[in-house]
Design a protein around this motif. Structure first.
Motif, PDB file in Angstrom:
ATOM      1  N   GLY A 126     -37.980 -20.848 -29.912  1.00 53.33           N
ATOM      2  CA  GLY A 126     -37.543 -19.459 -29.885  1.00 53.33           C
ATOM      3  C   GLY A 126     -37.871 -18.738 -31.183  1.00 53.33           C
ATOM      4  N   TYR A 127     -37.709 -19.433 -32.307  1.00 56.79           N
ATOM      5  CA  TYR A 127     -38.030 -18.846 -33.608  1.00 56.79           C
ATOM      6  C   TYR A 127     -39.547 -18.730 -33.780  1.00 56.79           C
ATOM      7  N   VAL A 128     -40.284 -19.721 -33.247  1.00 54.99           N
ATOM      8  CA  VAL A 128     -41.745 -19.682 -33.319  1.00 54.99           C
ATOM      9  C   VAL A 128     -42.285 -18.504 -32.514  1.00 54.99           C
ATOM     10  N   VAL A 129     -41.707 -18.282 -31.337  1.00 52.27           N
ATOM     11  CA  VAL A 129     -42.129 -17.178 -30.468  1.00 52.27           C
ATOM     12  C   VAL A 129     -41.947 -15.833 -31.163  1.00 52.27           C
ATOM     13  N   ASP A 130     -40.823 -15.662 -31.863  1.00 49.67           N
ATOM     14  CA  ASP A 130     -40.580 -14.406 -32.573  1.00 49.67           C
ATOM     15  C   ASP A 130     -41.425 -14.290 -33.836  1.00 49.67           C
ATOM     16  N   LEU A 131     -41.773 -15.425 -34.440  1.00 47.93           N
ATOM     17  CA  LEU A 131     -42.541 -15.416 -35.683  1.00 47.93           C
ATOM     18  C   LEU A 131     -44.047 -15.264 -35.440  1.00 47.93           C
ATOM     19  N   LEU A 132     -44.616 -16.090 -34.575  1.00 42.57           N
ATOM     20  CA  LEU A 132     -46.058 -16.085 -34.335  1.00 42.57           C
ATOM     21  C   LEU A 132     -46.490 -15.096 -33.264  1.00 42.57           C
ATOM     22  N   GLY A 133     -45.576 -14.743 -32.387  1.00 48.77           N
ATOM     23  CA  GLY A 133     -45.935 -13.925 -31.239  1.00 48.77           C
ATOM     24  C   GLY A 133     -45.990 -14.769 -29.986  1.00 48.77           C
ATOM     25  N   ARG A 134     -46.050 -14.099 -28.829  1.00 49.72           N
ATOM     26  CA  ARG A 134     -45.972 -14.816 -27.556  1.00 49.72           C
ATOM     27  C   ARG A 134     -47.224 -15.655 -27.274  1.00 49.72           C
ATOM     28  N   LYS A 135     -48.409 -15.070 -27.397  1.00 52.78           N
ATOM     29  CA  LYS A 135     -49.636 -15.750 -27.011  1.00 52.78           C
ATOM     30  C   LYS A 135     -49.953 -16.957 -27.902  1.00 52.78           C
ATOM     31  N   LYS A 136     -49.817 -16.790 -29.207  1.00 48.62           N
ATOM     32  CA  LYS A 136     -50.108 -17.896 -30.113  1.00 48.62           C
ATOM     33  C   LYS A 136     -49.169 -19.060 -29.879  1.00 48.62           C
TER      34      LYS A 136
ATOM     35  N   PRO B  21     -52.064  -9.539 -22.782  1.00 50.87           N
ATOM     36  CA  PRO B  21     -51.845  -8.884 -24.070  1.00 50.87           C
ATOM     37  C   PRO B  21     -50.706  -9.528 -24.856  1.00 50.87           C
ATOM     38  N   GLU B  22     -50.653  -9.259 -26.137  1.00 46.89           N
ATOM     39  CA  GLU B  22     -49.514  -9.675 -26.957  1.00 46.89           C
ATOM     40  C   GLU B  22     -48.432  -8.595 -26.845  1.00 46.89           C
ATOM     41  N   THR B  23     -47.157  -9.014 -26.731  1.00 37.31           N
ATOM     42  CA  THR B  23     -46.073  -8.044 -26.510  1.00 37.31           C
ATOM     43  C   THR B  23     -44.956  -8.135 -27.540  1.00 37.31           C
ATOM     44  N   ARG B  24     -45.117  -8.919 -28.557  1.00 35.29           N
ATOM     45  CA  ARG B  24     -44.037  -9.087 -29.549  1.00 35.29           C
ATOM     46  C   ARG B  24     -43.628  -7.722 -30.123  1.00 35.29           C
ATOM     47  N   GLY B  25     -42.317  -7.491 -30.227  1.00 36.46           N
ATOM     48  CA  GLY B  25     -41.803  -6.246 -30.764  1.00 36.46           C
ATOM     49  C   GLY B  25     -41.612  -5.139 -29.738  1.00 36.46           C
ATOM     50  N   THR B  26     -41.909  -5.423 -28.471  1.00 35.44           N
ATOM     51  CA  THR B  26     -41.790  -4.411 -27.424  1.00 35.44           C
ATOM     52  C   THR B  26     -40.332  -4.104 -27.122  1.00 35.44           C
ATOM     53  N   GLU B  27     -39.986  -2.805 -27.088  1.00 42.59           N
ATOM     54  CA  GLU B  27     -38.659  -2.391 -26.653  1.00 42.59           C
ATOM     55  C   GLU B  27     -38.695  -2.213 -25.141  1.00 42.59           C
ATOM     56  N   LEU B  28     -37.744  -2.802 -24.438  1.00 43.15           N
ATOM     57  CA  LEU B  28     -37.754  -2.732 -22.984  1.00 43.15           C
ATOM     58  C   LEU B  28     -37.395  -1.336 -22.501  1.00 43.15           C
ATOM     59  N   THR B  29     -38.204  -0.825 -21.540  1.00 43.22           N
ATOM     60  CA  THR B  29     -38.001   0.518 -21.021  1.00 43.22           C
ATOM     61  C   THR B  29     -37.084   0.483 -19.812  1.00 43.22           C
TER      62      THR B  29
ATOM     63  N   TYR C 189     -41.518 -12.962 -22.740  1.00 39.29           N
ATOM     64  CA  TYR C 189     -42.884 -12.472 -22.485  1.00 39.29           C
ATOM     65  C   TYR C 189     -43.011 -11.782 -21.132  1.00 39.29           C
ATOM     66  N   LEU C 190     -42.533 -12.412 -20.084  1.00 37.12           N
ATOM     67  CA  LEU C 190     -42.645 -11.818 -18.758  1.00 37.12           C
ATOM     68  C   LEU C 190     -41.814 -10.544 -18.641  1.00 37.12           C
ATOM     69  N   ALA C 191     -40.661 -10.509 -19.287  1.00 35.92           N
ATOM     70  CA  ALA C 191     -39.842  -9.289 -19.259  1.00 35.92           C
ATOM     71  C   ALA C 191     -40.564  -8.137 -19.947  1.00 35.92           C
TER      72      ALA C 191
END
Length: 424
Positions: free
Chosen positions: A295-305, A416-424, A353-355
């Motif tokens: 979970g920390y890796v996902v927030d640090l590196l991003g979803r795709k990496k 695409p990479e989506t890290r930092g996306t605010e959900l609409t 990521y899917l959200a």
């Protein structure tokens, strides 16, 4: 477009500490987290009852390895139908109501599996269990994602994912006790009957959990509802296709391991029921640590990496695991931890990521469709192991799991990479 922050603090304000993601939730968000965590843990428990009882079931009904693999495959195939239906319900009646429906469904049919008097009856009961199994994860994941702040979403959803290891561990403990103390002819039935536990969670969800305010508001606007076909239009069609391929590869690899590893340890490594439980406990401990750490890796590196990193590691470790020479079971035990860690860590990115790939109106539909259709297609991986095991042995046939992780890597090229996306 950005949604109004649902945490108790402003978006720019820091929440310090290792559990900052949890403290950033509103009280309603924390209750949603508990409901989703419990739902997925019990989902895991009910799923794992089958592979942990597979040897006893196969002996009772005189099944071939291909028939045994079919039990898992039909569960995963029907999960696609359940996932599609649940996805539509998530966006039309709400996340919470769908969560209750799916939990109740998989609990009921898990119990009915224990009353099966023939292989076809067991197969049908397991297939119907798959409908509830397929929809629960998406309902809980979307529910929590919409309460979580973008800064912490990867960690929050990873902790939800970690509940799979909790349910798996509980199933191994119960299985070890039941299988070691009861006649195998009745032990497997008792295991399925314990699948009634999730019914208690439905009571909690009904009384304590609510949809996020933005969702409640949208559901009141009947004309705001969007059909299933919307995820195949415009820019979403590409995301839907590649996200489904990603889910296919990851789950094909994982379910190959989860379905056949207990049988591999018993039949090709000669371990007893207790010995197999011990080896699996190492694997599960690694899985739990993997979910949380990732979970920390996902927030640090991003979803795709993160997906790419854990796909490479999972495939490589599985190859190493099945090529450990006979007589080196101590090395098998040691390697179980990193294998469980990486094969589970890769799932930690799915919830967030899917959200983030879909807007509010079709978030449940998109997330549930891609994850569960991918799961259904991935179901053919453990079936392939069953057919190939006759000539290559279970260990040799586990190469299909490695192929799954290779498929996941290819799918990432179209997303695409989506890290930092605010959900609409």
């Amino acid at each position: 477009m950005a949604s109004t922050p649902t945490g108790p603090r402003a978006v720019g304000e820091e929440v310090a500490g290792p559990f900052s993601w949890y403290r950033s939730f509103t009280p309603q968000g924390r209750r949603a987290f508990k409901g989703a965590f419990g739902g997925f843990a019990l989902d895991s428990y009910d799923f794992q009852v089958l592979p942990l009882s597979m040897v006893a079931i196969a002996a009772y009904f005189s099944l071939t390895q291909a028939q045994a693999g079919l039990l898992t495959t039909v569960t995963l195939l029907m999960s696609a139908i359940g996932g599609i239906l649940a996805g539509v319900l998530i966006d039309r009646v709400g996340r919470v109501k769908t969560l209750m429906i799916t939990v109740g469904t998989y609990a009921l049919f898990t119990v009915l599996c224990g009353f099966a008097t023939s292989f076809p009856m067991l197969l049908v009961s397991r297939a119907l269990q798959g409908i509830g199994f397929g929809g629960e994860w998406a309902a809980g994941a979307v529910l929590v994602a919409e309460y979580a702040r973008s800064r912490y979403r990867g960690r929050a959803l990873a902790f939800i994912q970690s509940s799979w290891a909790v349910g798996w561990g509980l199933a191994v403990i119960v299985s070890t006790v039941v299988m070691d103390n009861l006649d195998p002819a009745i032990a497997w039935r008792v295991m399925f009957w314990t699948g009634a536990l999730p019914a208690l969670l439905v009571v909690y969800v009904r009384r304590k959990v609510e949809d996020a305010p933005e969702v409640t508001k949208r559901l009141a606007e009947k004309d705001a509802r969007v059909p299933l076909s919307s995820i195949f239009r415009g820019t979403l069609v590409r995301r839907t296709f590649f996200a489904t391929v990603l889910a296919t590869g990851v789950q094909g690899g994982y379910y190959t391991i989860a379905t056949w590893l207990p049988t591999y340890l018993k039949t090709e490594r000669g371990l007893t029921v207790v010995g197999t439980g011990g080896y699996l406990s190492v694997l599960i401990t690694g899985a739990f640590c993997g979910y949380l750490t990732a979970g920390y890796v996902v927030d640090l590196l991003g979803r795709k990496k993160s997906f790419a990193l854990f796909a490479v590691l999972s495939g490589g470790l599985l190859m190493a695991y099945i090529n450990i020479p006979q007589g080196a079971n101590s090395l098998l035990l040691v390697l179980g931890f990193p294998l469980g860690f990486c094969a589970s860590a890769i799932f930690s990115g799915f919830g967030s990521y899917l959200a983030e790939l879909y807007p509010n109106a079709v978030r449940g539909t998109g997330q549930s469709f891609t994850y569960n259709v991918g799961r259904a297609i991935g179901a053919f991986f453990p079936t392939s192991v069953g057919f190939a095991a006759g000539s290559a042995g279970v260990g040799g046939a586990l190469i299909y799991g490695v192929m799954g992780y290779a498929v996941a890597l290819v799918a990432l090229l179209g997303l695409p990479e989506t890290r930092g996306t605010e959900l609409t």
